[in-house]
Write a protein that holds these residues in place. Structure first.
Motif, PDB file in Angstrom:
ATOM      1  N   GLY A 199       0.830  -1.202   0.000  1.00 45.87           N
ATOM      2  CA  GLY A 199       0.000   0.000   0.000  1.00 45.87           C
ATOM      3  C   GLY A 199       0.859   1.245   0.000  1.00 45.87           C
ATOM      4  O   GLY A 199       2.055   1.212   0.322  1.00 45.87           O
ATOM      5  N   ASN A 200       0.253   2.373  -0.382  1.00 46.99           N
ATOM      6  CA  ASN A 200       0.972   3.641  -0.425  1.00 46.99           C
ATOM      7  C   ASN A 200       1.375   4.079   0.983  1.00 46.99           C
ATOM      8  O   ASN A 200       0.752   3.697   1.976  1.00 46.99           O
ATOM      9  N   ILE A 201       2.419   4.885   1.058  1.00 49.45           N
ATOM     10  CA  ILE A 201       2.945   5.338   2.345  1.00 49.45           C
ATOM     11  C   ILE A 201       2.919   6.857   2.396  1.00 49.45           C
ATOM     12  O   ILE A 201       3.433   7.530   1.496  1.00 49.45           O
ATOM     13  N   SER A 202       2.316   7.407   3.442  1.00 48.05           N
ATOM     14  CA  SER A 202       2.290   8.852   3.664  1.00 48.05           C
ATOM     15  C   SER A 202       3.395   9.205   4.657  1.00 48.05           C
ATOM     16  O   SER A 202       3.525   8.571   5.708  1.00 48.05           O
ATOM     17  N   VAL A 203       4.192  10.223   4.303  1.00 51.34           N
ATOM     18  CA  VAL A 203       5.294  10.631   5.162  1.00 51.34           C
ATOM     19  C   VAL A 203       5.182  12.118   5.451  1.00 51.34           C
ATOM     20  O   VAL A 203       5.165  12.942   4.528  1.00 51.34           O
ATOM     21  N   ASP A 204       5.085  12.466   6.735  1.00 51.63           N
ATOM     22  CA  ASP A 204       5.083  13.866   7.157  1.00 51.63           C
ATOM     23  C   ASP A 204       6.521  14.326   7.307  1.00 51.63           C
ATOM     24  O   ASP A 204       7.285  13.771   8.111  1.00 51.63           O
ATOM     25  N   MET A 205       6.917  15.344   6.548  1.00 52.35           N
ATOM     26  CA  MET A 205       8.313  15.735   6.477  1.00 52.35           C
ATOM     27  C   MET A 205       8.525  17.161   6.968  1.00 52.35           C
ATOM     28  O   MET A 205       7.705  18.052   6.712  1.00 52.35           O
ATOM     29  N   SER A 206       9.637  17.339   7.675  1.00 52.13           N
ATOM     30  CA  SER A 206      10.011  18.662   8.190  1.00 52.13           C
ATOM     31  C   SER A 206      11.349  19.073   7.601  1.00 52.13           C
ATOM     32  O   SER A 206      12.158  18.238   7.197  1.00 52.13           O
TER      33      SER A 206
ATOM     34  N   LYS B 213      14.451  17.679   3.498  1.00 57.24           N
ATOM     35  CA  LYS B 213      13.188  17.383   4.164  1.00 57.24           C
ATOM     36  C   LYS B 213      13.286  15.961   4.686  1.00 57.24           C
ATOM     37  O   LYS B 213      13.726  15.054   3.964  1.00 57.24           O
ATOM     38  N   VAL B 214      12.866  15.746   5.943  1.00 58.79           N
ATOM     39  CA  VAL B 214      13.014  14.437   6.551  1.00 58.79           C
ATOM     40  C   VAL B 214      11.742  14.044   7.279  1.00 58.79           C
ATOM     41  O   VAL B 214      11.083  14.881   7.902  1.00 58.79           O
ATOM     42  N   GLY B 215      11.357  12.770   7.164  1.00 62.37           N
ATOM     43  CA  GLY B 215      10.173  12.248   7.836  1.00 62.37           C
ATOM     44  C   GLY B 215      10.379  10.790   8.188  1.00 62.37           C
ATOM     45  O   GLY B 215      11.256  10.116   7.641  1.00 62.37           O
ATOM     46  N   GLU B 216       9.540  10.286   9.084  1.00 62.61           N
ATOM     47  CA  GLU B 216       9.717   8.919   9.578  1.00 62.61           C
ATOM     48  C   GLU B 216       8.834   7.940   8.817  1.00 62.61           C
ATOM     49  O   GLU B 216       7.633   8.200   8.609  1.00 62.61           O
ATOM     50  N   LEU B 217       9.424   6.811   8.413  1.00 59.16           N
ATOM     51  CA  LEU B 217       8.670   5.736   7.774  1.00 59.16           C
ATOM     52  C   LEU B 217       7.964   4.900   8.830  1.00 59.16           C
ATOM     53  O   LEU B 217       8.361   4.876   9.999  1.00 59.16           O
TER      54      LEU B 217
ATOM     55  N   VAL C 164      14.449  10.780   3.548  1.00 58.42           N
ATOM     56  CA  VAL C 164      14.980  12.127   3.366  1.00 58.42           C
ATOM     57  C   VAL C 164      14.997  12.495   1.892  1.00 58.42           C
ATOM     58  O   VAL C 164      15.426  11.700   1.050  1.00 58.42           O
ATOM     59  N   ILE C 165      14.524  13.702   1.587  1.00 61.96           N
ATOM     60  CA  ILE C 165      14.637  14.267   0.246  1.00 61.96           C
ATOM     61  C   ILE C 165      15.593  15.445   0.330  1.00 61.96           C
ATOM     62  O   ILE C 165      15.331  16.419   1.033  1.00 61.96           O
TER      63      ILE C 165
END
Length: 390
Positions: A305-312, A319-323, A350-351
């Motif tokens: 399934g798709n994964i939503s990542v909240d990034m700061s 930009k970094v967020g937790e899987l 991380v992007i």
């Protein structure tokens, strides 16, 4: 094989590069300048020439690492071209550049190998065409006792080739055998047809290596006999991962004839890349994934399934967020640039939209985007991205 070599290089480099190229941490856990070897006795032109002609190996990485850590080295390092920065020093910058050069050499190697035995030159000609068309490496099977014209005189029942072809247990010895085929995925195997079958020296070669994870594609040359009997012999002789249908070519075959055949082979399909889709609001970005177990694990996770990542935002370059789950890591010292996708500490996605240098795992890279476009899409505040497979 390539991932194994990369892991070895990383293992011997990471302790010196964890704090960034150019400095290392001493036993008291304080930063200090890396020890350096004085090279002032060589001119800059001579050093540059020596370094450019030298092919670095993993042993060179180990030598330089041991030198920088003041350990005994296995060989005399006098005259070694380890000053890659040209600053008359051996330091961690040189180690980083050396490692990068070895990785570049490794990645430049083809994953396709054309192997062939040719007595009269007809099979060799087809093999040369294949090399050009597929950018493959090549290896020529040569007999330890070369075949003479009398050895292949079909009219003589007692000639060498007649005797060998009539005895399936014969295994002619190969001169200068290749060390390994482990780093190759696809093998083109070429030979002339002798008495309706492959020469026995081909059987010698097949029994010398493991083809259980290889794609093998036979090709042959003959006046009239087909390839079917030899294909069956090859398939029955040793375990082969995937044996594709081969092709017989006459002596008059041209490069266009060979290209027409190559174009029908499912080589591109076998190498097709899985693309990552990154959705940011109404914008969709595609990324090419890296060839490592971390990216493969991400693909398997996304199949569920798709994964939503909240990034700061962090430090004005990423930009970094937790899987939701941790992934296996393949950390190595990297110099990132905008568009790079990075896995940090196993569970941080991380992007990068600017440069950085650190030890972490590369997951892939965003396709066809400028730095300004990426910064605009990600924005300056927190952002939610949706990851999926394309």
């Amino acid at each position: 094989m390539k991932r194994l070599i990369s892991s070895i290089i990383t293992a011997v480099t990471v302790m010196l590069t964890a704090t960034g190229c150019g400095r290392y941490t001493d036993s008291n856990n304080t930063q200090a300048e890396s020890p350096a070897h004085n090279l002032t006795n060589l001119s800059a032109d001579v050093k540059a020439s020596v370094a450019s002609d030298y092919k670095y190996t993993i042993q060179d990485v180990i030598n330089l690492q041991d030198f920088l850590l003041s350990r005994p080295t296995e060989e005399d390092l006098t005259g070694k071209p380890y000053d890659l920065t040209g600053d008359d020093r051996w330091d961690v910058f040189d180690l980083c550049l050396m490692r990068r050069e070895i990785v570049d050499q490794m990645n430049a190697q083809s994953d396709t190998l054309v192997i062939y035995f040719s007595r009269t030159g007809n099979t060799e000609k087809i093999a040369e065409y294949l090399k050009e068309l597929t950018d493959a490496d090549s290896y020529v099977i040569e007999a330890a006792i070369p075949y003479t014209n009398d050895d292949i005189k079909y009219q003589d029942d007692k000639c060498r080739a007649n005797k060998e072809q009539n005895d399936k247990s014969v295994r002619p010895e190969i001169a200068n055998p290749i060390d390994s085929i482990a780093s190759y995925d696809t093998i083109f195997l070429g030979y002339p047809i002798w008495w309706g079958q492959e020469p026995r020296i081909i059987d010698t070669f097949l029994e010398s290596f493991d083809f259980s994870d290889k794609t093998v594609i036979p090709f042959c040359t003959s006046g009239s006999s087909g390839i079917a009997a030899s294909e069956k012999n090859i398939a029955d002789l040793v375990p082969i991962g995937n044996q594709l249908d081969g092709r017989r070519f006459p002596a008059s075959a041209t490069k266009d004839d060979v290209k027409e055949w190559v174009d029908t082979l499912p080589l591109n399909n076998e190498k097709s890349e899985t693309k990552l889709l990154i959705s940011v609001g109404d914008t969709e970005l595609t990324a090419t994934l890296a060839d490592n177990s971390s990216a493969q694990a991400l693909v398997e996770l996304l199949k569920q399934g798709n994964i939503s990542v909240d990034m700061s935002d962090y430090s004005n370059f990423e930009k970094v967020g937790e899987l939701q789950e941790s992934l296996p890591t393949n950390d190595e010292q990297l110099d990132t640039d905008y568009g790079d996708l990075i896995l940090y500490q196993g569970n941080k996605f991380v992007i990068y939209y600017d440069k950085n240098s650190w030890s972490f795992t590369k997951l892939g890279r965003i396709d066809n985007i400028t730095q300004e476009e990426l910064k605009s899409i990600l924005g300056e505040s927190d952002v939610t991205v949706m990851l999926s497979l394309k």
